[in-house]
Design a protein around this motif. Structure first.
Motif, short mmCIF file in Angstrom:
data_model
loop_
_atom_site.label_atom_id
_atom_site.label_comp_id
_atom_site.label_asym_id
_atom_site.label_seq_id
_atom_site.Cartn_x
_atom_site.Cartn_y
_atom_site.Cartn_z
N GLU A 1 -2.07 7.48 -1.68
CA GLU A 1 -3.50 7.49 -1.37
C GLU A 1 -3.92 8.85 -0.82
N MET A 2 -3.10 9.41 0.07
CA MET A 2 -3.42 10.73 0.63
C MET A 2 -3.47 11.78 -0.48
N ALA B 1 -4.03 14.33 6.56
CA ALA B 1 -3.21 14.06 5.38
C ALA B 1 -2.40 15.28 4.98
N ARG C 1 -10.30 1.12 -1.81
CA ARG C 1 -9.34 0.40 -0.97
C ARG C 1 -9.00 1.20 0.28
N LEU C 2 -8.85 2.52 0.13
CA LEU C 2 -8.54 3.37 1.28
C LEU C 2 -9.65 3.33 2.30
N ARG D 1 -9.75 -0.06 4.10
CA ARG D 1 -8.69 -0.21 5.09
C ARG D 1 -8.95 0.62 6.34
N LEU D 2 -9.47 1.84 6.16
CA LEU D 2 -9.75 2.72 7.29
C LEU D 2 -11.04 2.34 8.01
N VAL E 1 0.84 -1.19 0.00
CA VAL E 1 0.00 0.00 0.00
C VAL E 1 0.88 1.24 0.00
N ASN E 2 0.68 2.12 -0.97
CA ASN E 2 1.38 3.40 -1.02
C ASN E 2 0.49 4.44 -0.33
N ARG E 3 0.70 4.59 0.96
CA ARG E 3 -0.21 5.41 1.74
C ARG E 3 -0.08 6.90 1.41
#
Length: 273
Positions: A9-10, A72, A42-43, A46-47, A4-6
């Motif tokens: 995503e932000m 973020a 997906r974000l 996951r959250l 995951v490239n967090r």
């Protein structure tokens, strides 16, 4: 398991929020609308929270989405600051300079306003003392060193060479004023001073007050010689002393804040001008 490239995503989430649609965010991020939609799904999964409400006309941000956006932005701003501090970004942050009181008072202080005006986000801390600072063991970015440089891992840029003169005040006491510690350069070796101090600026001030004869770099003596407060002793030129700005690390990898100060000092902080 998929990595995951967090941070991405932000950035994509903020683009969706600011643009108001997946398609506009996709154009901004150079992605497809489908890829943006899947990443946001997906974000949220996951959250365990709904960040965006999709409608046929616009994407609306939920209260949870607003809270996530604030966090973020803080994370991305901190990342930007970290990269600026270690990279070639804007000149910002704190630079600690170890320097003698003589160089700090006679060379640094008069020219620092120009440096501060040129770089409004730059902060400076002067660690003043004639002792040699261990740069590897102390929180110091730069040091001003007088005299010959020993072999070391330090990088050095020349600040010029100053003539060392012997001076005294008119009617001075018949005594020698000098340093309270041994200097490495032999040109400072001589008789044991009757009046001693641990920094060059104080040695010069003592001589100007009539305490005796002293040796000092010419850059410290200009005003006192011009006003008659001090006078040179005949045959007083005893040698020359080199000055350098030294630092750890290669010039190509220095933070922008340190590079800016080094370049400013080498242009404006010479002792022979």
């Amino acid at each position: 398991m998929r990595e995951v490239n967090r941070l991405q995503e932000m950035e994509v989430f903020l683009a969706v929020m600011e643009e108001g649609s997946f398609s506009a965010a996709a154009v901004r991020r150079q992605m497809t609308p489908s890829a943006v939609s899947k990443m946001m799904t997906r974000l949220e999964t996951r959250l365990g929270a709904t960040l965006l409400r999709r409608t046929t006309r616009r994407v609306q941000v939920t209260d949870e989405g607003q809270a996530f956006a604030r966090s973020a932005r803080g994370v991305l701003a901190a990342l930007d600051q970290a990269e600026r501090e270690v990279g070639g970004g804007p000149v910002a942050g704190l630079v600690r300079i170890a320097t003698s009181s003589a160089y700090a008072n006679y060379i640094l202080a008069p020219m620092l306003p120009r440096l501060l005006r040129a770089h409004p986000e730059l902060d400076l801390e002067l660690i003043v003392g004639d002792g040699i600072t261990d740069m590897a063991g102390q929180p110091v970015d730069l040091a001003i060193r007088a005299g010959p440089l020993p072999d070391s891992t330090l990088q050095a840029r020349s600040l010029g060479t100053t003539e060392v003169l012997t001076v005294r005040a008119p009617g001075a006491v018949a005594a020698q004023v000098g340093f309270a510690y041994p200097r490495r350069d032999p040109l400072w070796h001589g008789d044991t001073p009757r009046v001693r101090a641990n920094d060059g600026a104080t040695v010069t001030a003592l001589a100007a007050s009539g305490c005796g004869t002293a040796r000092a770099g010419a850059f410290m003596l200009r005003e006192a010689l011009a006003s008659g407060t001090l006078e040179t002793v005949p045959g007083s030129a005893i040698g020359q002393e080199q000055f350098h700005v030294v630092y750890l690390g290669k010039a190509t990898t220095l933070p922008a804040r340190i590079t800016a100060v080094v370049e400013f000092l080498t242009r404006n902080g010479r002792v022979d001008t």
